[in-house]
Design a protein around this motif. Structure first.
Motif, PDB file in Angstrom:
ATOM      1  N   UNK A 218       0.751  -1.513   0.020  1.00  0.00           N
ATOM      2  CA  UNK A 218       0.012   0.043  -0.056  1.00  0.00           C
ATOM      3  C   UNK A 218       0.726   1.479   0.083  1.00  0.00           C
ATOM      4  N   UNK A 219       1.801   1.621   1.022  1.00  0.00           N
ATOM      5  CA  UNK A 219       2.610   2.087   0.708  1.00  0.00           C
ATOM      6  C   UNK A 219       3.604   2.783  -0.908  1.00  0.00           C
ATOM      7  N   UNK A 220       4.376   1.605  -0.820  1.00  0.00           N
ATOM      8  CA  UNK A 220       4.265   1.251  -2.891  1.00  0.00           C
ATOM      9  C   UNK A 220       2.929   2.359  -4.047  1.00  0.00           C
ATOM     10  N   UNK A 221       1.996   2.024  -3.065  1.00  0.00           N
ATOM     11  CA  UNK A 221       1.339   2.391  -3.927  1.00  0.00           C
ATOM     12  C   UNK A 221       0.306   1.033  -4.678  1.00  0.00           C
ATOM     13  N   UNK A 222       0.643  -0.101  -5.008  1.00  0.00           N
ATOM     14  CA  UNK A 222       0.528  -1.870  -5.617  1.00  0.00           C
ATOM     15  C   UNK A 222      -0.794  -1.393  -5.123  1.00  0.00           C
ATOM     16  N   UNK A 223      -1.313  -1.254  -4.429  1.00  0.00           N
ATOM     17  CA  UNK A 223      -2.980  -1.498  -4.325  1.00  0.00           C
ATOM     18  C   UNK A 223      -3.057  -0.258  -2.965  1.00  0.00           C
ATOM     19  N   UNK A 224      -4.290  -0.301  -2.924  1.00  0.00           N
ATOM     20  CA  UNK A 224      -5.449   0.925  -2.521  1.00  0.00           C
ATOM     21  C   UNK A 224      -6.567   0.063  -1.613  1.00  0.00           C
ATOM     22  N   UNK A 225      -6.477   0.681  -0.931  1.00  0.00           N
ATOM     23  CA  UNK A 225      -7.771   0.137   0.501  1.00  0.00           C
ATOM     24  C   UNK A 225      -8.511   0.498   0.548  1.00  0.00           C
ATOM     25  N   UNK A 226      -9.979  -0.022   0.639  1.00  0.00           N
ATOM     26  CA  UNK A 226     -10.910   0.808   1.366  1.00  0.00           C
ATOM     27  C   UNK A 226     -11.699  -0.586   2.001  1.00  0.00           C
ATOM     28  N   UNK A 227     -12.417   0.382   3.055  1.00  0.00           N
ATOM     29  CA  UNK A 227     -12.956  -0.606   3.640  1.00  0.00           C
ATOM     30  C   UNK A 227     -15.102  -0.473   3.122  1.00  0.00           C
ATOM     31  N   UNK A 228     -15.277  -1.859   3.885  1.00  0.00           N
ATOM     32  CA  UNK A 228     -17.233  -2.053   3.446  1.00  0.00           C
ATOM     33  C   UNK A 228     -17.235  -2.810   4.348  1.00  0.00           C
ATOM     34  N   UNK A 229     -18.502  -2.613   5.035  1.00  0.00           N
ATOM     35  CA  UNK A 229     -19.025  -3.548   6.165  1.00  0.00           C
ATOM     36  C   UNK A 229     -19.766  -4.945   6.043  1.00  0.00           C
ATOM     37  N   UNK A 230     -19.315  -5.349   6.405  1.00  0.00           N
ATOM     38  CA  UNK A 230     -19.767  -6.977   6.781  1.00  0.00           C
ATOM     39  C   UNK A 230     -20.741  -7.249   7.237  1.00  0.00           C
ATOM     40  N   UNK A 231     -21.490  -8.416   6.690  1.00  0.00           N
ATOM     41  CA  UNK A 231     -22.395  -9.089   7.056  1.00  0.00           C
ATOM     42  C   UNK A 231     -22.522 -10.136   8.411  1.00  0.00           C
ATOM     43  N   UNK A 232     -21.252 -10.801   8.057  1.00  0.00           N
ATOM     44  CA  UNK A 232     -20.444 -11.470   9.175  1.00  0.00           C
ATOM     45  C   UNK A 232     -19.849 -11.396  10.482  1.00  0.00           C
ATOM     46  N   UNK A 233     -19.537  -9.437  10.605  1.00  0.00           N
ATOM     47  CA  UNK A 233     -18.902  -9.190  11.613  1.00  0.00           C
ATOM     48  C   UNK A 233     -18.029  -8.165  11.020  1.00  0.00           C
ATOM     49  N   UNK A 234     -17.298  -7.621  11.860  1.00  0.00           N
ATOM     50  CA  UNK A 234     -17.027  -5.748  11.593  1.00  0.00           C
ATOM     51  C   UNK A 234     -16.098  -6.143  10.213  1.00  0.00           C
TER      52      UNK A 234
END
Length: 113
Positions: free
Chosen positions: A60-76
């Motif tokens: 992620x720091x290298x810029x090779x992946x990006x992240x996003x948060x998504x709600x889950x129906x089975x936990x956090x």
């Protein structure tokens, strides 16, 4: 002998695991545990979840992946990882280099038998 084998596998993994993670993300995004589950099918390649999350952070720091948060129906909520254009370029470069590299290693090993 087992310790030597483990050390060797650790060195080999360091060179290729991040590219295998990028390959897992080539078609679709995934969250960490999902990636770990996919990779755990390859026991020689993937040792443990403990190595995956620091690797994902570095990518992620290298810029090779990006992240996003998504709600889950089975936990956090889950953090999803997705390939960036820079990550796709890195994977393409690795893919082009890997085949001749692997072939040369296989040839040297075969010729030495």
């Amino acid at each position: 002998m087992a310790a030597e084998s483990d050390a060797l596998l650790t060195q080999l993994r360091k060179g290729v695991l991040e590219y295998c993670v990028l390959a897992c993300l080539r078609k679709d995004r995934a969250y960490g545990l999902e990636l770990a589950t996919r990779l755990s099918r390859y026991q020689v390649l993937f040792a443990s979840e403990g190595t995956l999350y620091p690797l994902l952070s570095r990518m992620r720091r290298q810029g090779w992946v990006e992240t996003s948060w998504q709600e889950s129906t089975s936990g956090p909520p889950r953090r999803y990882y997705e390939l960036t254009p820079q990550g796709r370029t890195a994977l393409d470069l690795f893919t082009r280099a890997w085949e001749p590299f692997r072939q040369d290693v296989d040839t040297v090993l075969e010729e030495s038998r």
